[in-house]
Design an enzyme around this catalytic site. Structure first.
Site, mmCIF file in Angstrom:
data_model
loop_
_atom_site.group_PDB
_atom_site.id
_atom_site.type_symbol
_atom_site.label_atom_id
_atom_site.label_comp_id
_atom_site.label_asym_id
_atom_site.label_seq_id
_atom_site.Cartn_x
_atom_site.Cartn_y
_atom_site.Cartn_z
ATOM 1 N N GLY A 183 -6.389 -10.140 -3.241
ATOM 2 C CA GLY A 183 -7.100 -9.276 -2.296
ATOM 3 C C GLY A 183 -8.046 -8.308 -2.964
ATOM 4 N N GLY A 185 -10.987 -7.606 -2.262
ATOM 5 C CA GLY A 185 -11.733 -6.807 -1.297
ATOM 6 C C GLY A 185 -11.032 -5.510 -0.948
ATOM 7 C CG ASP A 186 -7.638 -4.694 0.954
ATOM 8 O OD1 ASP A 186 -8.100 -3.797 1.666
ATOM 9 O OD2 ASP A 186 -7.203 -5.763 1.417
ATOM 10 C CB THR A 187 -7.165 -4.579 -5.616
ATOM 11 O OG1 THR A 187 -7.923 -5.778 -5.838
ATOM 12 C CG2 THR A 187 -5.850 -4.949 -4.928
#
Length: 413
Positions: A183, A185-187
């Protein structure tokens, strides 16, 4: 196989003495605050009475009858303390305001406008605590920094990967965009928010004035995909998925092995010479088709065929013996191979922690930032819901009777 084990006490990390009020959930926000906690910050996770929604996400240990949280929550909420507060009650909001008044940082990843409706907007909180650093991570940022037309859209990892340009250059062929596995796009936004928060805290300690730190997930993904911007600007070319190859370097990507895949990254002609010798074809060095990176890019398919004729009949272990230390090389690992590799053991990257409700200990990824004098670490497992409510409130100045009244009113758990 040996792995590191979480220690019982929190060491004095580089961020010891910094208090963080964590109003985040899911992945981006919790990953950010966990990094702060790993390095000594006192992170107090504020959860609703039913807890962060990821507590219900597995996987769970087979013998875990408690199921307070599973692997997802455990992996991004270690080293934190949890209190359970009903933010829909006036008493609960008063508790949160009192904690924020004593904090250095508050972090949230609600949709735009939620904190304003709760009466916890940045403008109100800075009146309460002038040195407060307020961090927000959202899909398309906060209107204070630039009102995106998508500001009201909810967003998760796949959305920011898609709109930030990452999927548009990832995939097996030009017509097939593909999601990156983890992920990011989050981290990645979480990491960038960490940088912003720490810079702002440093400034606040010099001036006594906090500030608003805003990170948009899509912005961060675009920043990480920097080459798509300059390629389009300089050449007018719109990059597309390139499979396991690189548009500007050759050979640079993945190559078949007898038992899987391996990566080889020849970033300059010196490494090409080493590679040619390693595969037993030194004559390639003088061949005009392959002598320079530009020439190799123009003959990419031939280069790939030459290298795979060598790699495809050898195992990843055999290729490591051949290439390791000579050219940039790495086998494509499964998680099982990561668990068995001595690198991750000596680097303390596989850490054993307690799993409440289970007789077994579980492994989570360790702390990648290694600091010589003030090392971070995994000091405690993720908290159970409301595990530290009394502890935190007593330290904030509430007495036993006040805490009991709050609990009876339903404001806390």
């Amino acid at each position: 196989m040996e792995t590191s084990t979480a220690t019982a006490d929190h060491s004095r990390g580089a961020l010891s003495g910094i208090r963080v009020i964590d109003l985040t959930q899911m992945l981006a926000g919790p990953f950010c605050t966990q990094i702060l906690a790993d390095h000594g910050a006192d992170v107090i996770k504020i959860e609703g009475l039913s807890g962060d929604g990821t507590r219900a996400n597995g996987p769970y240990c087979e013998d875990d009858a408690l199921r307070d949280f599973g692997g997802y929550f455990q992996s991004v909420n270690r080293n934190k303390r949890s209190i359970a507060v009903d933010l829909k009650t006036a008493q609960g909001l008063d508790v949160v305001r009192k904690l924020i008044a004593q904090a250095d940082i508050v972090v949230e990843n609600f949709r735009s406008g939620v904190m304003e409706r709760l009466g916890l907007a940045w403008e109100e909180l800075r009146e309460l605590n002038p040195r407060l650093v307020y961090g927000a991570v959202r899909g398309f940022g906060d209107p204070r920094s630039g009102a995106s037309p998508y500001a009201e859209w909810p967003a998760y990892d796949v959305v920011s990967q898609a709109m930030g340009g990452m999927m548009g250059i990832t995939g097996p062929d030009r017509e097939t965009p593909m999601k990156i596995g983890p992920g990011v796009g989050d981290t990645v936004p979480a990491l960038m928010l960490c940088i912003g928060l720490l810079a702002a805290v440093l400034r606040a300690r010099e001036t006594g004035e906090g500030q608003f730190v805003d990170v948009a997930m899509t912005d961060c993904v675009l920043a990480m995909c920097e080459r798509i911007v300059y390629q389009t600007s300089y050449t007018g070319v719109v990059p597309t998925p390139e499979g396991n190859r690189h548009p500007l370097l050759c050979p640079f990507g993945l190559f078949r092995a007898r038992d899987g895949w391996a990566s080889i990254a020849v970033a300059h002609d010196g490494f090409w010479k080493e590679l040619a010798h390693a595969i037993g074809q030194p004559e390639l060095i003088a061949d005009a088709r392959f002598a320079t990176n530009a020439a190799r890019v123009n003959h990419t398919q031939q280069v790939v065929e030459i290298i795979e004729a060598f790699t495809s009949v050898r195992t990843k272990a055999e290729l490591a013996e051949c290439f390791g230390g000579r050219v940039p090389f790495g086998p494509v690992y499964t998680s099982a191979e990561i668990f068995d590799d001595p690198h991750y053991r000596v680097r303390n990257m596989l850490v054993d922690v307690e799993q409440p409700g289970s007789d077994s200990r579980v492994k989570i990824a360790g702390v990648p930032i290694k600091m010589g004098s003030t090392p971070g670490g995994v000091h405690r497992r993720a908290p159970m819901l409301g595990e530290h409510t009394d502890e935190v409130l007593f330290a904030a100045g509430y007495d036993a009777d006040a805490v009991a009244r709050l609990r009876e009113s339903g404001a806390i758990r």
